[in-house]
Design a protein around this motif. Structure first.
Motif, short mmCIF file in Angstrom:
data_model
loop_
_atom_site.label_atom_id
_atom_site.label_comp_id
_atom_site.label_asym_id
_atom_site.label_seq_id
_atom_site.Cartn_x
_atom_site.Cartn_y
_atom_site.Cartn_z
N ARG A 1 -43.89 -109.65 -73.94
CA ARG A 1 -45.01 -110.41 -73.40
C ARG A 1 -44.58 -111.82 -72.99
NH1 ARG A 1 -50.49 -111.15 -76.85
NH2 ARG A 1 -49.47 -113.13 -77.34
N ALA A 2 -43.74 -112.44 -73.81
CA ALA A 2 -43.26 -113.78 -73.49
C ALA A 2 -42.39 -113.76 -72.24
CB ALA A 2 -42.47 -114.35 -74.67
N LEU A 3 -41.58 -112.71 -72.10
CA LEU A 3 -40.72 -112.59 -70.91
C LEU A 3 -41.58 -112.43 -69.66
CD1 LEU A 3 -37.98 -110.27 -72.45
CD2 LEU A 3 -37.65 -112.63 -71.67
N ASN A 4 -42.63 -111.62 -69.78
CA ASN A 4 -43.59 -111.47 -68.68
C ASN A 4 -44.11 -112.82 -68.22
OD1 ASN A 4 -44.55 -109.09 -67.36
ND2 ASN A 4 -45.06 -108.24 -69.37
N GLN A 5 -44.48 -113.62 -69.19
CA GLN A 5 -45.03 -114.94 -68.88
C GLN A 5 -44.00 -115.80 -68.16
OE1 GLN A 5 -47.14 -116.13 -72.43
NE2 GLN A 5 -47.92 -118.02 -71.48
N LEU A 6 -42.75 -115.75 -68.59
CA LEU A 6 -41.69 -116.52 -67.94
C LEU A 6 -41.48 -116.06 -66.51
CD1 LEU A 6 -39.11 -116.83 -70.86
CD2 LEU A 6 -40.54 -118.64 -69.89
N VAL A 7 -41.48 -114.73 -66.31
CA VAL A 7 -41.33 -114.19 -64.96
C VAL A 7 -42.44 -114.70 -64.06
CG1 VAL A 7 -41.61 -112.10 -63.58
CG2 VAL A 7 -40.02 -112.11 -65.51
N SER A 8 -43.66 -114.69 -64.58
CA SER A 8 -44.80 -115.10 -63.75
C SER A 8 -44.71 -116.59 -63.43
CB SER A 8 -46.11 -114.77 -64.45
OG SER A 8 -46.34 -115.70 -65.49
N GLN A 9 -43.85 -117.30 -64.18
CA GLN A 9 -43.62 -118.71 -63.85
C GLN A 9 -42.41 -118.87 -62.92
OE1 GLN A 9 -43.20 -120.58 -67.68
NE2 GLN A 9 -45.23 -119.90 -68.33
N GLY A 10 -41.84 -117.75 -62.52
CA GLY A 10 -40.76 -117.80 -61.55
C GLY A 10 -39.37 -117.88 -62.14
N GLN A 11 -39.25 -117.79 -63.47
CA GLN A 11 -37.92 -117.87 -64.07
C GLN A 11 -37.19 -116.54 -63.99
OE1 GLN A 11 -38.96 -120.65 -67.62
NE2 GLN A 11 -36.87 -119.90 -67.95
N THR A 12 -35.87 -116.59 -63.93
CA THR A 12 -35.09 -115.36 -63.89
C THR A 12 -34.13 -115.26 -65.07
OG1 THR A 12 -33.38 -116.38 -62.52
CG2 THR A 12 -35.17 -115.26 -61.37
N ILE A 13 -33.88 -116.40 -65.71
CA ILE A 13 -32.95 -116.43 -66.86
C ILE A 13 -33.62 -117.20 -67.98
CG2 ILE A 13 -30.82 -117.56 -67.63
CD1 ILE A 13 -29.51 -116.72 -65.08
N THR B 1 -24.77 -118.61 -71.00
CA THR B 1 -25.77 -118.43 -69.95
C THR B 1 -27.14 -118.09 -70.51
OG1 THR B 1 -24.00 -117.53 -68.59
CG2 THR B 1 -26.26 -117.22 -67.81
N GLY B 2 -27.16 -117.06 -71.37
CA GLY B 2 -28.43 -116.59 -71.90
C GLY B 2 -28.72 -115.18 -71.45
N TYR B 3 -29.99 -114.90 -71.19
CA TYR B 3 -30.41 -113.55 -70.84
C TYR B 3 -30.99 -113.50 -69.43
CZ TYR B 3 -30.14 -113.02 -75.90
OH TYR B 3 -29.70 -113.03 -77.20
N GLN B 4 -30.56 -112.51 -68.68
CA GLN B 4 -31.18 -112.17 -67.41
C GLN B 4 -32.53 -111.55 -67.76
OE1 GLN B 4 -29.12 -112.66 -64.64
NE2 GLN B 4 -30.90 -112.36 -63.29
N ILE B 5 -33.62 -112.17 -67.36
CA ILE B 5 -34.93 -111.71 -67.83
C ILE B 5 -35.22 -110.28 -67.41
CG2 ILE B 5 -37.42 -112.11 -67.72
CD1 ILE B 5 -36.91 -115.06 -67.61
N ASN B 6 -34.97 -109.98 -66.14
CA ASN B 6 -35.21 -108.61 -65.65
C ASN B 6 -34.48 -107.56 -66.48
OD1 ASN B 6 -36.90 -109.28 -63.62
ND2 ASN B 6 -35.32 -109.30 -62.02
N HIS B 7 -33.23 -107.85 -66.74
CA HIS B 7 -32.40 -106.91 -67.49
C HIS B 7 -32.93 -106.75 -68.90
CE1 HIS B 7 -28.92 -104.74 -68.90
NE2 HIS B 7 -28.69 -105.65 -69.82
N LEU B 8 -33.22 -107.87 -69.56
CA LEU B 8 -33.69 -107.80 -70.94
C LEU B 8 -35.02 -107.06 -71.03
CD1 LEU B 8 -33.36 -108.45 -73.88
CD2 LEU B 8 -34.26 -110.75 -73.47
N MET B 9 -35.91 -107.32 -70.07
CA MET B 9 -37.21 -106.62 -70.07
C MET B 9 -37.02 -105.11 -69.90
SD MET B 9 -39.79 -109.10 -67.96
CE MET B 9 -41.19 -108.06 -68.30
N ALA B 10 -36.12 -104.74 -68.99
CA ALA B 10 -35.88 -103.31 -68.78
C ALA B 10 -35.36 -102.66 -70.05
CB ALA B 10 -34.89 -103.12 -67.62
#
Lengths: 207, 207
Positions: free
Chosen positions: B20-32, B64-73
């Motif tokens: 859910r938190a990753l979703n929120q970050l994506v909706s804010q335009g973040q990718t990492i 670097t951290g986490y690629q949000i798309n990848h982590l969500m998948a």
DNA sequence: TAGATTGTTAATCGATTAACAATC
DNA sequence: TAGATTGTTAATCGATTAACAATC
């Protein structure tokens, strides 16, 4: 060093569970129970129940167990639910209306005294305390009536702004149905209800 | 000794939160993002997030951290929510109807394909998949369609009997809104949503 | 490279449980 | 009394956190 603040939150979280189980036993006609019986019903060890209760006092009798009425009264006092609390519901969509009408609240000491929305086509519908009010009046409403509890059933996008206004009006406990983490001052409590998160937790275990 | 069964349930319970938190970050335009940022948003330590994820694999990059798309998948795959699940709603009162109409389910991969009640005045109302069906047909319905998930929005008194029938029909995950502890076989999962318990937990902290 | 962040280990912290003296 | 169950202590168990080598 105040003894109250030392009680773990996880213990507080189990007290409503105990209260609910005791309710069920009463409705079955029982007047006395034991930590063992209560534990069986809840899937919790009897030792944990006794330990949890011991944070607050001695409520049982050796050899006998617990007088259900007495234990319930004590738990209600500890949780401060030996009184009626007034609440507001924000959001008059399907969920907000279901919450406003839900009989289980008033049965257990929580009364919805106001429902708010920003949609002109909804404002004024319903009757009595459940007549939908203009959200612009919400801040004054909770302040004037010293309402401490709100339920949030609004879209995620507006949840934080509404939350801020509620807190500004004096609300100290928010039950949030929006799938959004709210940021609040330290003395404000938020509980989250997101059915999808519960579902996602279960699908992990499905084949 | 199977590695999957060793993962603590408390860890599984946090994965939907991360999603859910990753979703929120994506909706804010973040990718990492990083474990630190995620932890900040959720009020959880970065070490805990890294530890939780390490149960399932290595999803990040040092520095670097986490690629949000990848982590969500990955999280969706782990939780098995990278597909659509069909569900039934039992009980067509205010709450049941609100659940049936709630758009948040299908958005996140859960589709209500049947609504059941025993009240003749309700049966047949609504349209499409949400047309209220006779509860007598429920057992066949879930069996024939191999439905694994049900939401229970019925009075406490009948909840256990309906639960038994659902389980008999093959349902393996129940989201229970009745304020009652259900007894189910070991391979059936139950999650409870009782708003009053959340409220009672907060009143403890009010002055 | 220098800075940042991961994944993981070991240490800490806290919660649960087992056991039992006290006693109804 | 004998049996049962409490409240509490000490032991166990498990979860969280701090720290850091590895490395992008």
């Amino acid at each position: 060093m105040t003894s109250v603040s030392e009680i773990p939150d996880i213990v507080i979280g189990r007290l409503p569970l105990y209260l609910r189980a005791l309710n069920q036993l009463v409705s079955q006609g029982q007047t006395i129970t034991s930590s063992h019986e209560l534990g069986q019903q809840l899937g919790i060890s009897s030792a944990q129940i006794r330990k949890d209760l011991s944070h607050f006092g001695e409520f049982g009798k050796q050899g006998t167990g617990y007088q259900i009425n007495h234990l319930m009264a004590q738990l209600k006092q500890i949780l401060q639910v030996n009184r009626e609390w007034s609440m507001v519901v924000v959001g008059a969509g399907d969920l907000g209306r279901a919450l406003a009408h839900y009989g289980g609240f008033v049965e257990r000491g929580f009364r919805v005294v106001g429902v708010f929305d920003n949609d002109p086509s909804k404002i004024g519908t319903g009757s009595g305390d459940l007549k939908v009010r203009n959200i612009n009046d919400m801040n004054d409403f909770v302040r004037e009536r010293a309402i401490k509890i709100a339920m949030l059933a609004v879209p995620g996008k507006v949840a934080q702004a509404i939350c801020d206004s509620l807190v500004d009006g004096g609300v100290r406990a928010i039950l949030n149905y929006a799938p959004i983490t709210l940021s609040v001052p330290e003395n404000v409590h938020v509980q989250y209800i997101d059915p999808v998160m519960h579902l996602q937790r279960m699908t992990y275990y499905l084949d």
